[in-house]
Design an enzyme around this catalytic site. Structure first.
Site, PDB file in Angstrom:
ATOM      1  N   SER A  59       0.866  -1.189   0.000  1.00  7.67           N
ATOM      2  CA  SER A  59       0.000   0.000   0.000  1.00  7.67           C
ATOM      3  C   SER A  59       0.895   1.230   0.000  1.00  7.67           C
ATOM      4  CB  SER A  59      -0.872   0.018   1.258  1.00  7.67           C
ATOM      5  OG  SER A  59      -0.136   0.495   2.370  1.00  7.67           O
ATOM      6  N   ASP A  60       0.347   2.390  -0.265  1.00  9.69           N
ATOM      7  CA  ASP A  60       1.133   3.585   0.018  1.00  9.69           C
ATOM      8  C   ASP A  60       0.921   3.918   1.498  1.00  9.69           C
ATOM      9  OD1 ASP A  60       2.816   5.737  -0.119  1.00  9.69           O
ATOM     10  OD2 ASP A  60       1.915   6.621  -1.899  1.00  9.69           O
ATOM     11  N   TRP A  61       1.654   4.891   1.965  1.00  9.36           N
ATOM     12  CA  TRP A  61       1.650   5.214   3.392  1.00  9.36           C
ATOM     13  C   TRP A  61       0.215   5.480   3.870  1.00  9.36           C
ATOM     14  CZ3 TRP A  61       6.040   6.459   6.749  1.00  9.36           C
ATOM     15  CH2 TRP A  61       5.665   6.964   7.990  1.00  9.36           C
ATOM     16  N   ALA A  62      -0.278   4.567   4.711  1.00 13.76           N
ATOM     17  CA  ALA A  62      -1.610   4.710   5.329  1.00 13.76           C
ATOM     18  C   ALA A  62      -2.762   4.704   4.319  1.00 13.76           C
ATOM     19  CB  ALA A  62      -1.688   5.965   6.190  1.00 13.76           C
ATOM     20  N   SER A  63      -2.493   4.260   3.086  1.00 22.19           N
ATOM     21  CA  SER A  63      -3.566   4.355   2.086  1.00 22.19           C
ATOM     22  C   SER A  63      -4.689   3.355   2.359  1.00 22.19           C
ATOM     23  CB  SER A  63      -3.014   4.183   0.665  1.00 22.19           C
ATOM     24  OG  SER A  63      -2.555   2.874   0.447  1.00 22.19           O
TER      25      SER A  63
END
Ligand code: NOJ
Length: 767
Positions: A297-301
């Site tokens: 995932s991207d950061w906290a996505s």
């Protein structure tokens, strides 16, 4: 059988037993390396608890260097506990052999199975020794140099304990307001695909288990570059034709080049966040393209899907992301807290978890982490490799190749080496920090060679430096502290006075390195602050100005183009910036860069890109004021300031004799194209010969031009070369709205030249 696994004894024995049992059952079969890895992975998965499997899908940030919003309250304690309990599969932004060894030691020695961590980091354009920002590198159109640059980055990063980079960013973008255009390869899917391939090869090499190669990550899947209005993290709303023909090809190229990981995007596509998007992740990536690596995932996505209004809560978000095919959770803490219960409640099938873990473990095996989890933690190698002088040479070479000569009236450039009074103006001319760009988290601040330092190496002229005006820093790294553009003009007078006495004035203006990059979208892309005013004041006293631009995106420099005789696009060029710029200004290096992104005349033209559609009412005479009901603006020209592919040299080139070997081709035939190019100037120079096509009628309307080939070639003064291109169905086909690649018969035009404003054209029939 050597299973290459020296870790926790319990794990080792179990895997060995399982692998041997399998071998006895099939003693005539010899397993390929891939099969062997698969067997090891399967054996390992069999002995993992559900919790341990979910742990592999969990990635935590290190204890410093946050590259996204840090979860409130901080949870360093919890991270340590989770590491010990085998509940972490990866860490990001842990760097340096000592730090990496320390976290690796916790999982290897204290967790039940001792499965090593994969260590990720944003190695975007170098680790300590920095290359130009990726958009600048793309301007070189030099695939070998770009591959080499990624190799240098991998060499240094791997020596610092890192084995996975969150690069290359392969997002196509048509909007220079979006600050992240600096991290990509520009607006074109063909160039973007070639560069994606070169970067993946550079990072991963031929052997991922070699100690100087690292896993790459093509990001951000998908369509992040189409954030509406160029506003960071915004909605994306594009049709299927743009998705398949423009956005996806560079990702496909990366997958074909065996990229080991992909990263989700922060945006939604058609109402569904990319992180929870089954169509993108399963239907296209994992099924149609048969991608074997894993998706982070991207950061906290994952948890941001709640904020998007797509998931009800974190549990729902974890469910949606896992089902859609996101294999690893970067800093949402959603998988580690929610997935186990979701499986126990029968909402998620454990097979989904197994699939994700299988993908993650496979990459770890391929990296050789199971052979030796500390293989990237050799302190002697770290000392030897990082900042190695060889790397400086490599990034200098890349920096020179990235420079684009936008304009050079009356051959104001190159500068004479002797007997001139030169005045150098601009805060950016004396900058040793800005050229490092905004993605330099491992590199030491203030380590770039400034233009002033670079020019001081040439001692034959009288060189005077004046700041003239400050440049705003914008959002500083990882804070939201917005520095207001300075309006201070108190240094104008000194600069203008000095300029009035000069033979030539070199002005270095543009954006500070921290004004582009993630989270740095802008609604105004003129020269920031009072730099435009300074330029105009200096021009009043001396017209012999060389404008050197520093920027991470196309800027609107209409006034400069109308008035300033010489303009050099020098981006943010990394550690060796000033040396590269000085060599170009003095003609020791003849520039050959070409723009990978269109320069608009004004912000209202955005998005503006060369491969646009014709419309039903195209304007042929853009200057005719009597045209009303045609596709145009009534207050601005429609054409760009500088088109895609534009870039000059200190010599000139002439294109002639564009030829096709036939007029009519069958769909499986090669189309052989030749063109003669002559260096008509006085010095040796390099040119990027560009081939474009246009499919005149198709079941989905095609762009007015599409890049389908390019060749970088060097010619001595007076020399002529014949350049040969081959087009085939890969170049002539396109994706329909179902994402299937199709080839349709009909009439095609081809165009060849030194920019997307091509010199020559021809036509053929495909039957
Ligand atoms: C967010 C960015 O979008 C992504 O590109 C980057 O790799 C991660 N943060 C980790 O730093």
């Amino acid at each position: 059988m050597n299973i290459g696994f020296k870790l926790n004894i319990y794990t080792a024995v179990t895997i060995l037993l399982m692998a041997c049992t399998d071998n006895q059952n099939s003693n005539t079969i010899t397993y390929s390396k891939v099969d062997q890895t698969n067997k090891k992975v399967d054996s390992l998965i069999k002995i993992m608890t559900l919790k341990e499997k979910i742990g592999q899908m969990n990635q935590y940030n290190g204890f410093w260097d946050a590259t996204g919003p840090v979860p409130e309250g901080g949870d360093a304690e919890k991270k340590y506990e989770h590491l010990k309990n085998g509940l972490v599969g990866s860490m990001l932004s842990v760097r340096g052999t000592k730090a990496v060894k320390a976290v690796q030691k916790i999982v290897v020695e204290e967790s039940r199975l001792g499965i090593p961590l994969i260590i990720g980091f944003d190695v975007i354009h170098g680790y300590k020794t920095l290359s130009p920002i990726p958009l600048a590198e793309a301007a070189s159109w030099d695939l070998e140099a770009i591959e080499k640059s990624a190799q240098v980055a991998a060499d240094e990063a791997s020596a610092a304990g890192i084995n996975w980079t969150f690069a290359p960013m392969v997002d196509i973008s048509r909007d220079p307001r979006w600050g992240r255009v600096m991290e990509g390869a520009g607006e074109d899917p063909y160039l973007g695909s070639k560069i994606a391939t070169a970067r993946v090869k550079g990072f991963q090499g031929d052997d991922l288990s070699a100690v100087n190669t690292i896993a790459a990550c093509a990001k951000h899947f998908a369509a992040y570059g189409f954030s509406e209005a160029g506003k960071e993290y915004n909605t994306v709303d594009i049709g299927y034709s743009t998705l398949h023909n423009i956005v996806l090809p560079p990702f496909k190229a990366a997958v074909n080049a065996d990229v080991k990981t992909l990263m989700n995007a922060f945006n939604e596509y058609d109402g569904v966040p990319a992180t929870g998007n089954t169509y993108l992740l399963r239907d296209i990536l994992k099924n149609k393209w048969d991608f074997k690596g894993f998706v982070i995932s991207d950061w906290a996505s994952i948890k941001e899907m709640v904020v998007w209004g797509y998931a009800k809560d974190r549990r729902d978000a974890a469910k949606l992301a896992a089902i859609a095919g996101s294999d690893m959770d970067m800093e949402s803490h959603a998988y580690i807290n929610e997935l186990e219960q979701l499986v126990l409640d029968g909402i998620i099938d454990e097979a989904i978890i197994d699939e994700a873990v299988r993908r993650i473990l496979t990459v770890k095996f391929e990296l050789g982490l199971f052979d030796d989890p500390y293989r990237y933690c050799d302190e002697a190698r770290e000392k030897d490799v990082i900042n190695n002088p060889k790397h400086k040479d490599a990034v200098l070479d890349m920096a020179k190749k990235s420079i684009v000569l936008l304009k050079n009236e009356n051959n104001l450039l190159p500068l004479n080496k002797k007997g001139m009074n030169l005045v150098l103006i601009g805060a950016l001319a004396d900058e040793d920090n800005s050229p490092l760009g905004s993605w330099r988290i491992a590199s030491k601040d203030h380590t770039a060679v400034s233009v002033l330092e670079g020019m001081q190496q040439y001692e034959g002229n009288n060189l005077v430096y004046k700041k003239g005006a400050d440049v705003s820093i914008g959002d500083t790294e990882f804070t939201n502290e917005l520095k207001i553009n300075t309006a201070d003009k108190s240094d104008f007078k000194e600069a203008v006075d000095a300029a009035s006495m000069a033979d030539v004035v070199v002005m270095v203006l543009g954006e500070h390195g921290f004004q582009s990059g993630e989270g740095r979208s802008r609604t105004d892309i003129d020269l920031p602050g009072v730099q435009q005013e300074l330029l105009e004041e200096v021009y009043k006293v001396n017209k012999n100005i060389v404008l050197v631009l520093n920027n991470g995106r196309p800027l609107t420099i209409n006034w400069a183009d109308e008035h300033i005789p010489a303009i050099v696009e020098a981006w943010q060029l990394g550690t060796q910036s000033g040396h590269a710029i000085a060599e170009v200004l003095y003609g020791d290096y003849n520039p050959s860069g070409k723009l990978p992104m269109t320069f608009p005349r004004n912000i209202g033209q955005i998005p503006i890109y060369y491969n646009h559609k014709n419309t039903g009412r195209p304007v042929s005479d853009t200057k005719n004021p009597n045209l009303v009901f045609w596709s145009h603006y009534s207050d601005s020209e429609s054409t760009p300031l500088y088109p895609f592919g534009h870039g000059l040299s200190y010599t000139t080139f002439e294109y002639k004799n564009l030829k096709l070997d036939k007029d009519v081709y069958n769909s499986d035939e090669n189309i052989n194209i030749t063109v003669d190019i002559t260096n008509t100037g006085k010095v040796t120079g390099k040119e990027v010969v560009q081939l474009y096509i246009r499919d005149l009628a198709a079941s989905i309307s095609r762009p007015v031009k599409e890049l389908k080939g390019f060749k970088l070639t060097e010619l001595q003064a007076g020399e002529t070369k014949t350049i040969h291109f081959i087009l085939n169905k890969d170049g002539l086909g396109f994706y329909n709205n179902q994402g299937d690649f199709i080839l349709e018969p009909g009439t095609f035009k081809i165009f060849v030249g030194g920019s997307s404003y091509t010199a020559l054209d021809a036509q053929f029939e495909l039957q």
